[in-house]
Design a protein around this motif. Structure first.
Motif, mmCIF file in Angstrom:
data_model
loop_
_atom_site.group_PDB
_atom_site.id
_atom_site.type_symbol
_atom_site.label_atom_id
_atom_site.label_comp_id
_atom_site.label_asym_id
_atom_site.label_seq_id
_atom_site.Cartn_x
_atom_site.Cartn_y
_atom_site.Cartn_z
ATOM 1 N N THR A 43 0.827 -1.207 0.000
ATOM 2 C CA THR A 43 0.000 0.000 0.000
ATOM 3 C C THR A 43 0.863 1.260 0.000
ATOM 4 O O THR A 43 0.650 2.177 -0.801
ATOM 5 C CB THR A 43 -0.922 0.006 1.233
ATOM 6 N N LYS A 73 2.756 1.748 -3.287
ATOM 7 C CA LYS A 73 1.903 2.182 -4.396
ATOM 8 C C LYS A 73 1.586 3.671 -4.309
ATOM 9 O O LYS A 73 1.679 4.396 -5.314
ATOM 10 C CB LYS A 73 0.609 1.377 -4.402
ATOM 11 N N ASP A 130 -7.685 -0.222 -1.423
ATOM 12 C CA ASP A 130 -6.993 -1.260 -2.165
ATOM 13 C C ASP A 130 -7.085 -2.573 -1.384
ATOM 14 O O ASP A 130 -7.041 -2.590 -0.148
ATOM 15 C CB ASP A 130 -5.518 -0.904 -2.349
ATOM 16 N N LYS A 131 -7.158 -3.663 -2.085
ATOM 17 C CA LYS A 131 -7.321 -4.956 -1.432
ATOM 18 C C LYS A 131 -6.178 -5.253 -0.471
ATOM 19 O O LYS A 131 -6.383 -5.823 0.608
ATOM 20 C CB LYS A 131 -7.413 -6.058 -2.507
#
Length: 260
Positions: free
Chosen positions: A29, A32, A242-243
């Motif tokens: 995470t 990104k 986000d997953k």
């Protein structure tokens, strides 16, 4: 100055939820979205001992708040080495109305190469429900506001604060913020994206992996917030669903892109 600010409650390993099973998703995470500053909550000894804090973050970030004896600061934060910031003051204080060491404020005042300054506070408020506990949260908010007010006046700069405040936008802490002229960054953002931040505990599957789902409630039911005292502008206020983040913690990180 333009900055990407993120608050991230990383779900302390109090509940048989080991760090090693979840830290990779948070590393993904942060990699990104590449925030310039990240304020953490629930940083337990298990998190400090994990690879995210001992290996990944130190490559790109500097820590504030880990200088305390025994490293018992549950609310440290980091700032990116590459953006050319240095701090001219820093501090730590427990929230006075709570019996819990995890409820505190870590703060610093930064400047860049152009001598532009800003203050930054990271916190985690009291959590239980009921009128008595709402009153404690309001006292937490007042303590934070007094600190923000002092930093703004003394260093003549805007001050940002963030964290898990355990209260949605309809709660009493926002009466305190209004009294002090505090701005919620989602209210002035050009773009707001996402649902409520606290989506519940990820479930542990038979394969040993955690899986979480994003909250269906609107963003005003978030209990994680980024606020400011002073004149700033906000390009985007984003609840990250986000997953990899949903599977790693019970709180979706929030990121705000600010200019001042």
């Amino acid at each position: 100055m333009k900055l990407k600010l993120m608050t991230s409650n990383i779900w302390g390993d109090y509940f048989g939820n080991p760090v090693v099973a979840r830290e990779g998703g948070l590393v993904e995470t942060y990699s990104k979205h590449s925030p310039d500053l990240i304020g953490f909550q629930e940083v337990t000894g298990g998190w400090y001992a994990g690879k995210m804090f001992s290996e990944y973050l130190p490559k790109s970030y500097r820590f504030v708040g880990t200088e305390l004896d025994g490293c018992e600061n549950y609310v440290p934060f980091v700032f990116k080495k590459s953006i050319g910031l240095s701090y001219i003051a820093k501090g730590y204080e427990l929230l006075s109305e709570t019996p819990d060491l995890s409820k505190a404020i870590t703060w610093a005042v930064f400047e860049n190469g152009e001598k532009e300054k800003f203050g930054f506070c990271n916190t985690h408020f009291w959590w239980m429900e009921g009128e008595e506990h709402d009153a404690i949260r309001k006292k937490n908010a007042r303590q934070l506001c007094e600190l923000m007010k002092y930093l703004k006046k003394h260093y003549e700069c805007p001050v940002f604060a963030m964290g898990d405040m355990n209260c949605d936008r309809y709660g009493g802490i926002f009466e305190v913020y209004e009294e002090y002229g505090i701005t919620h960054l989602s209210d002035i953002a050009e773009k707001v994206v996402g649902k409520a931040s606290c989506h519940g505990d990820p479930a542990l599957g038979e394969d040993g992996k955690y899986r979480g789902e994003k909250d269906s409630r609107q963003i005003e039911y978030s209990i994680d917030h980024i606020i400011a005292l002073g004149k700033v502008s906000v390009k985007e206020y984003l609840v990250i669903d986000d997953k990899c983040a949903l599977d790693s913690t019970d709180h979706s990180p929030i990121m705000a892109t600010v200019e001042f």
